[in-house]
Enzyme design. Structure first.
Site, short mmCIF file in Angstrom:
data_model
loop_
_atom_site.label_atom_id
_atom_site.label_comp_id
_atom_site.label_asym_id
_atom_site.label_seq_id
_atom_site.Cartn_x
_atom_site.Cartn_y
_atom_site.Cartn_z
CB SER A 45 28.43 19.89 6.62
OG SER A 45 28.04 19.28 7.82
CB CYS A 46 23.94 16.42 6.05
SG CYS A 46 24.25 16.13 7.80
#
Lengths: 179, 229
Positions: A45-46
């Site tokens: 998700s980064c």
């Protein structure tokens, strides 16, 4: 697909005397060395923000973890942790190294939803929120996003050639694309 | 089930300076606090591995146990490095405290475990389709519940597991899910790491439990080794 993997590895090794500088979770790196390749591996998700000045060849990368710092203090160990403060930190650092903001361009990658829903409630859709927060922060700095590979359901690794501004993304599905 | 002797249990933690009892805000654990966490973690892990042994119908040997505090950026190294392709069975827990449970296997090992679970001849499973994912999710249910029940019973708390998610992806991308929550409160991640295997070595893997900062605070307060405002 193996050939594509080899392509990235060989591009790095043939890229001159420079080294690969890894930008870990929450970190920010800026370089004036045009031979350096900035890289970030295994993003879920980064979101990785790559910003460069094509004239001075100053470039930098931030590895964003969360959308907003809110009122929380930002740790000096992880200045890139939040999209808002991390993007500002990156741009100021680039300016300090001689990059000019009006020439800066950004490429972004990441922000996947790796799980199918198992996650703490307050982090629902965090990948997408990270992407939106990065876009907002760059807009505030008047830096255009010229290319992106965001969203989806698989992890990514990202390489950023500071000399050319080229970004390569390899996904967990072993698909490689150039930004 | 076999567990290595205590000498194989790695416990990390600082010596507590004299006169520094209780009342701290940072989450660095002193050795006595780490001992509390390790005693609880051992109960949970014993129960979880017993659950695994029942599921695969084989004896499960715990090869190593360690409790550590690692910088968030190094967390993907716990599962082989950020780019390594792995199969993760991931669940969260909620209730009186929260945290993350992650069972990580190399894909070929996960396939061997699926064969055991489904009663297939060895080598049959070669991909992760719906049936295979369900088998691993069920394994996650059993191991997660066993682990949490042991800890909840010890502390007289309520801990509820989420439905598990079965993910084939880069290790870093899977770890992101847990780490993202932890870094909201702490630059470091606390983790109990267990490596295990069956005697025939077909079913080996890494079992990670990543408590949230609130979880650590609650167990330390409960045990009386820390008081907070």
């Amino acid at each position: 697909m193996l050939a594509e993997c080899t392509t990235i590895d060989s591009m790095i090794s043939l890229g001159g005397h420079g080294a690969v500088m890894v930008v870990g979770l929450g970190e920010v790196q800026v370089t004036r060395d045009p031979d350096v390749v900035l890289a970030s591996f295994g993003l879920g998700s980064c979101v990785v923000v790559c910003v460069f000045d094509p004239l001075t060849h100053v470039g930098g990368m931030t590895h964003v973890v969360l959308p907003s710092s809110g009122n929380r203090p930002v740790s000096s160990t992880y200045p890139g942790k939040y999209a808002d403060s991390g993007t500002t930190h990156l741009v100021r650092w680039l300016e300090g190294q001689g990059a000019v903001r009006s020439r800066m361009m950004a490429k972004i990658a990441g922000g996947a939803a790796v799980t199918r829903g198992t996650m703490p409630e307050n982090l629902f859709d965090v990948g997408n929120k990270n992407v939106l927060a990065v876009q907002t922060a760059l807009e505030r700095e008047a830096i255009p996003v010229v290319a992106y590979d965001t969203g989806g359901h698989h992890g990514r690794s990202v390489w950023f050639w500071v000399r050319s501004g080229k970004v390569m993304v390899r996904t967990a599905k072993n698909v490689t694309i150039q930004l | 089930m076999n567990r290595p002797g205590n000498s194989n249990l790695e416990e990390h933690g600082r010596n507590r300076p004299e006169g520094r009892e209780g009342m701290r805000e940072d989450m660095t654990l002193y050795k006595d606090e780490m001992r509390v966490w390790s005693n609880l973690a051992l109960k949970g892990i014993d129960n979880a591995m017993a659950g695994l042994a029942t599921m695969v119908n084989q004896q499960v040997r715990i090869k190593s146990l360690s409790l550590r505090q690692v910088p968030a950026r190094e967390a993907p190294q716990l599962v082989g490095g950020p780019e390594k392709l792995v199969i993760g069975i991931y669940l969260t827990f909620t209730g009186d405290a929260t945290g993350h449970i992650l069972l990580v296997h190399q894909p070929e090992v996960a396939f061997a475990i699926i064969d055991m679970l489904l009663g297939n001849p060895p080598g049959k499973t070669q991909s992760l389709e719906e049936m295979e994912q369900s088998a691993l999710a069920e394994l996650g249910n059993v191991i997660g519940s066993c682990y949490l029940n042991a800890i909840a019973d010890s502390l007289n708390m309520s801990l509820r597991p989420s439905p598990p998610d079965v993910i084939l992806d880069m290790a870093g991308a899977i770890m992101d899910v847990a780490v993202v929550e932890i870094v909201q409160e702490s630059d470091d991640v606390f983790v109990s790491e267990t490596t295990f295997g069956t005697d025939d070595r077909q079913a080996s893997g890494t079992f990670l439990v990543i408590p949230s900062v609130s979880f650590l605070r609650i167990i330390l307060e409960h045990s009386g080794v820390r008081q907070t405002c």
